[in-house]
Design an enzyme around this catalytic site. Structure first.
Site, PDB file in Angstrom:
ATOM      1  N   ASP A  46      -3.518  -1.029  -5.045  1.00  0.00           N
ATOM      2  CA  ASP A  46      -2.240  -0.406  -4.671  1.00  0.00           C
ATOM      3  C   ASP A  46      -1.504  -1.229  -3.617  1.00  0.00           C
ATOM      4  O   ASP A  46      -0.615  -0.724  -2.945  1.00  0.00           O
ATOM      5  CB  ASP A  46      -2.496   1.017  -4.148  1.00  0.00           C
ATOM      6  CG  ASP A  46      -1.229   1.861  -4.143  1.00  0.00           C
ATOM      7  OD1 ASP A  46      -0.250   1.471  -4.809  1.00  0.00           O
ATOM      8  OD2 ASP A  46      -1.221   2.898  -3.467  1.00  0.00           O
ATOM      9  N   HIS A  85      -2.427  -0.566   3.678  1.00  0.00           N
ATOM     10  CA  HIS A  85      -0.982  -0.483   3.468  1.00  0.00           C
ATOM     11  C   HIS A  85      -0.379   0.804   4.015  1.00  0.00           C
ATOM     12  O   HIS A  85       0.728   0.768   4.562  1.00  0.00           O
ATOM     13  CB  HIS A  85      -0.629  -0.649   1.979  1.00  0.00           C
ATOM     14  CG  HIS A  85      -1.387   0.234   1.053  1.00  0.00           C
ATOM     15  ND1 HIS A  85      -2.462  -0.206   0.321  1.00  0.00           N
ATOM     16  CD2 HIS A  85      -1.237   1.541   0.728  1.00  0.00           C
ATOM     17  CE1 HIS A  85      -2.927   0.775  -0.419  1.00  0.00           C
ATOM     18  NE2 HIS A  85      -2.222   1.847  -0.190  1.00  0.00           N
ATOM     19  N   ASP A 123      -7.668   5.675   0.498  1.00  0.00           N
ATOM     20  CA  ASP A 123      -6.812   5.463   1.665  1.00  0.00           C
ATOM     21  C   ASP A 123      -7.454   6.203   2.833  1.00  0.00           C
ATOM     22  O   ASP A 123      -7.588   7.431   2.792  1.00  0.00           O
ATOM     23  CB  ASP A 123      -5.416   6.026   1.404  1.00  0.00           C
ATOM     24  CG  ASP A 123      -4.773   5.415   0.178  1.00  0.00           C
ATOM     25  OD1 ASP A 123      -4.543   4.200   0.192  1.00  0.00           O
ATOM     26  OD2 ASP A 123      -4.520   6.162  -0.792  1.00  0.00           O
ATOM     27  N   HIS A 167      -9.909   5.426  -5.190  1.00  0.00           N
ATOM     28  CA  HIS A 167      -9.122   4.591  -4.264  1.00  0.00           C
ATOM     29  C   HIS A 167      -9.008   5.364  -2.960  1.00  0.00           C
ATOM     30  O   HIS A 167      -8.383   6.419  -2.911  1.00  0.00           O
ATOM     31  CB  HIS A 167      -7.745   4.282  -4.843  1.00  0.00           C
ATOM     32  CG  HIS A 167      -6.874   3.521  -3.876  1.00  0.00           C
ATOM     33  ND1 HIS A 167      -7.321   2.395  -3.216  1.00  0.00           N
ATOM     34  CD2 HIS A 167      -5.610   3.733  -3.442  1.00  0.00           C
ATOM     35  CE1 HIS A 167      -6.358   1.942  -2.427  1.00  0.00           C
ATOM     36  NE2 HIS A 167      -5.322   2.738  -2.544  1.00  0.00           N
TER      37      HIS A 167
END
Length: 912
Positions: free
Chosen positions: A126, A351, A16, A14
């Site tokens: 997420d 996010h 980010d 994942h």
């Protein structure tokens, strides 16, 4: 359920792009990760596949540094070993617009298709909760599933998951949207790292799989068990094939496979033999204690949300429609520029970015991206309105002679519009190329006599206006076929009342000498009643001694009092969650005297200014810094607000327009306090157990009271354009520009509280990450509109709130003939409860794409009347692929039936 068990191990990371490290530091690690992955795929056929986090921007980021690896990367994508898409980025759901979500899907598909197949996986690992329209958006994208980690189960510190009940009986569920669309929902019940770092040592592996298999079986509806081999920024587990061989030897009754989402879904479909729970609408973790919802990211670094709102609106509600209309006149639609501008904007939409919950370096870079995207959008707008203005027939202004200065006002919203517009005009101009001596050129411009001039419309009727002389201004043209052309100009600013400018259209005006002005269009009446009161045909507004506003809706006779009071409270939380100190009582301006004065009194608008000089605590006490450094979780903190105070100076300007059905509220303040939250309060005194809020393609209804499991004293929610409380006959809607957090207070008055500012000093997740810039010290501002609804439907108030989001556009032009009428709309449409969302051109086909959504739960009919030539109309998906032809009857409007909460896209084919 069958006794057969299969462990589907899916490798992923994942990613980010930016969070607790700035983008470039994560970027360097990404390049290393993909290098390693490519080597592993080349060398080991047993390492079957890797899921690249559902976002194609990873490909861009990697190839930006390693362009020579594109062929190698493409080979593994085409061979199905690296799965990509469907998104461009993994964006936050509640803080980005519906159209940004659609562009994200469109651009993600376009980019993925350049490499190979698009992974049809609705991937939200997420995302901080999910909007209710997600199932419909997935279905229209050809995706039948949604994988997510949050929304129906408690998630706490460092992403630990609780073991309590949640809304679904299993980790697999049926998720239904408000329109009835359904997708298979897959909850990462044990998080998206439940198969991370699988041991190869037999003893460690036996303990690992005993625990992991039991955890997965606890929630799974079948023996098809999902294990996610990865986590945030997780490096590739190179020895995974060996770890799988060890697991097979230890647990021969379980089939361990290095799987992918497609194979897992197929196996799950074959194994499902029971009815799954159905969850409807938004997924926001409401059946939890309320501390881990991350909802207060909606108010972290509010300035980012305000920049995002403006950037989205400029692209989707201004630049795209204006470019589409210019394309109907033969101008090229700049798809390449729009893709670049949208990508730049969407790079701020993950996010950890738009939520304002990263380190300061990240958010400084975001400001630059917002400005870059906005600059591109503004350039597209300028080019488009110039094309359109050159086609508008302004020859009616020739009667005023060479002194006439025509200009055009553009309304890019879906409804006719009236209101105050500000336009800047050059009334005299001399170019440097004219070879006039420099000082003489300046003198001519400065000495130009403004005189007594007026604004008229194309029918010669005078329009109420106010003129401000801006004096000498330097400017320049950038012609397509010449070097830049500098000039000096005498510039004026004109504020005028525009009435009934057509939806999706324009209206021409001109600034002319008063001797030529025609009949007076508006009487020179004032909206001002006295120094504290103003009134139009719809509203009566009075300002009380404490600066609060009393509003009377003249249509219903209902009065709303105590509006626009400010509330300030301590915040010892973090960028993710608000936490008021124990025992603290928020302070308000209700008992504070205010300075009140009329600052503008025109026939078309009146404005009253309210000034508060407020003593507020300087910040938190010293204990908070200690608790942050010691990583004391925010729910257990004991710090309080300091006794020392500082001044919080707030200037509030309320503006009532002649034709306005809402009251505009502008707030500016100088924040010199830390660790606090500032809100504006709007008591509704409306008796209702629920309220409505604008979300993505939906006006959603939410409960005023939380669930029984909720213990957090705060009960905040997300909004986009507005929040509303109504009963069967009246209601109050509060619209905003980029203020995404609100709460309907449980105070007996159903007060709407809108957050204007939240100041905190730390990131607040898994470690100690100070964020001093999240205190948001210095100048701040907020823009809102109060809209009562009595005799009309609440949908009328919602339409006003949507229109409030969109700025007026204008362009100066000259006197010329043209093919467009001075008052013109490009298409008319009608449909109860419908809202126009997008007007753009489809890159693949050249079709004009028009998108609406039904803001109600009732079926309706959409009628559309294009005012341009076309050859056919189809309904389409949000990917703007043609589906069903719409019957076209000569001389009749297009008519399309629309279901409850349906998102409708029509693509209109143009003549070749």
């Amino acid at each position: 359920m069958s006794n057969k068990k299969t462990a589907h191990i899916i490798s992923h990371t994942h990613w980010d792009r930016e969070w607790y490290l700035p983008y470039e530091k994560h970027h360097v690690r990404l390049v290393k990760l993909v290098d390693t992955l490519l080597d592993k795929l080349d060398q080991d056929p047993e390492y079957r596949s890797f899921y690249l986090d559902g976002q194609t921007i990873i490909l861009e980021d990697y190839l930006q540094v390693r362009p020579e690896q594109k062929e190698r990367l493409t080979k593994h994508i085409r061979n199905g070993r690296i799965l990509i898409g469907p998104w461009y980025i993994l964006q936050d759901a509640f803080l980005t617009s519906g159209e940004a979500n659609v562009r994200n899907m469109q651009i993600g598909h376009q980019d993925a298709q350049r490499y190979g197949d698009v992974s049809k996986i609705g991937y939200f690992p997420d995302t901080f909760g999910l909007v209710g329209q997600t199932p419909q958006l997935m279905q229209q994208s050809g995706i039948q599933n949604a994988f997510f980690g949050r929304g129906v189960k408690p998630t706490g510190f460092n992403n630990t998951v609780s073991d309590g009940d949640y809304e679904s009986s299993f980790s697999e569920l049926q998720w239904e949207g408000p329109d009835g669309s359904k997708v298979l929902g897959i909850l990462f019940a044990n998080w998206y790292s439940n198969g991370n770092e699988v041991p190869t040592d037999p003893e460690e592996a036996k303990a690992f799989w005993a625990r992991k298999l039991a955890d997965a079986e606890k929630y799974a509806s079948t023996g098809e068990l999902l294990f996610m081999n990865g986590c945030d920024h997780q490096p590739v587990q190179l020895d995974l094939p060996e770890a799988i061989r060890v697991a097979r030897e230890l647990y021969p009754d379980t089939e361990f496979i290095h799987s992918n989402f497609i194979d897992y879904l197929q196996s799950l479909d074959n194994a499902l033999d029971r009815e799954l729970s159905s969850v409807r609408g938004e997924l926001r973790s409401q059946r939890t204690d309320g501390w881990g919802t991350l909802v207060n990211t909606a108010s972290a670094r509010v300035y980012l949300k305000q920049m995002n709102q403006h950037g989205q609106i400029m692209l989707e509600k201004v630049a795209e429609p204006l470019s589409a209309y210019a394309s109907l006149l033969g101008h090229d639609y700049p798809h390449h520029l729009f893709t670049y501008a949208w990508k730049t904007l969407m790079q701020n939409h993950p996010h950890d970015s738009i939520c304002g919950c990263s380190v300061d370096d990240v958010h400084r870079e975001m400001v630059t991206r917002f400005e870059k995207s906005r600059n591109v959008a503004e350039t597209i707008v300028q080019d488009s309105i110039e094309v359109i203005a050159n086609h508008i027939d302004t020859s009616s202004f020739a009667t005023y002679g060479e002194d006439a200065r025509p200009f055009v006002v553009f309304n890019t919203t879906g409804k006719d519009r009236s209101g105050t517009v500000t336009v800047e005009l050059d009334v005299a101009r001399h170019y440097f190329r004219e070879n006039i001596p420099f000082h003489e050129m300046k003198s001519r411009v400065k000495e130009f006599v403004i005189g007594d001039w007026r604004v008229v419309d194309s029918e010669g009727r005078e329009v109420s206006c106010t003129l401000t002389d801006l004096g000498l201004n330097f400017g320049y043209d950038l012609p397509d076929d010449q070097f830049r052309q500098p000039y000096f100009a005498r510039r004026v600013r004109i504020e005028l009342e525009a009435e009934a400018v057509p939806a999706n259209g324009h209206q021409a005006y001109a600034w002319v000498p008063s001797v030529h002005a025609g009949s007076v269009r508006n009487a020179k009446a004032s909206l001002r009643v006295d120094e504290r009161t103003m009134e139009n045909a719809y509203l009566r507004i009075h300002v009380e001694d404490n600066g609060s506003v009393t509003l009377t809706d003249k249509e219903s006779g209902r009065t709303y009092s105590g509006l626009c009071v400010y509330e300030d409270s301590g915040d010892i939380g973090n960028e993710y969650m608000y936490r008021q100190p124990d025992g603290e009582i928020a302070i308000t301006t209700a008992d504070l005297s205010a300075e009140i004065s009329v600052v503008s009194d025109q026939p078309y608008a009146c404005a009253i200014q309210i000034v508060h000089a407020w003593d507020v605590p300087k910040g938190a006490d010293a204990l908070l810094e200690q608790e942050r450094n010691e990583l004391v979780w925010f729910t257990g903190r004991r710090s309080a607000r300091a006794l020392e105070t500082v001044k919080l100076n707030i200037v509030t300007t309320i503006t009532l327009e002649k034709n306005g059905k809402g009251l505009k509220v502008s707030s500016s303040f100088d924040n010199q306090s830390t660790d606090h939250r500032l809100r504006m309060l709007f008591p509704t005194d409306v008796d209702s157990l629920v309220h409505q809020a604008d979300s993505m393609f939906e006006v959603v209804t939410r409960d005023n009271e939380p669930s029984a499991e909720w213990v957090n004293p705060s009960y905040c929610h997300h909004q986009q354009a507005f929040v509303s409380v109504k009963d069967s006959s009246t209601g109050l809607t509060v619209a905003n520009l980029g203020l995404n957090e609100y709460e309907v207070l449980r105070d007996g008055r159903n007060t709407i509280a809108v957050t204007l500012l939240r100041s905190v000093g730390e990131l607040g997740d898994w470690g100690v990450f100070p964020t001093p810039e999240a205190q948001c010290l210095g100048q701040g501002n907020a823009e809102l509109m109060i809209i009562p609804h009595g005799q009309g439907t609440p949908e009328e108030a919602y339409s006003t709130a949507y229109q409030y989001q969109v700025p007026w556009m204008s362009a100066q032009t000259d006197v010329h003939q043209g093919t467009l009428q001075p008052i013109h709309g490009w298409f008319k449409w009608d449909g109860a409860g419908m809202e126009l969302s997008s007007v753009k051109v489809v890159e693949e086909t050249g079709d004009l794409a028009l998108r609406w959504f039904n803001a109600t739960a009732s079926k309706t009919t959409l009628a559309v009347e294009p005012k341009f030539a076309y050859t056919g109309v189809h309904k389409s998906t949000i990917l703007e692929h043609r589906v069903d032809a719409v019957e076209v009857q000569p001389g009749a409007d297009l008519a399309v039936g629309v279901g409850s909460a349906e998102i409708v896209t029509l693509v209109v084919s143009m003549p070749s």
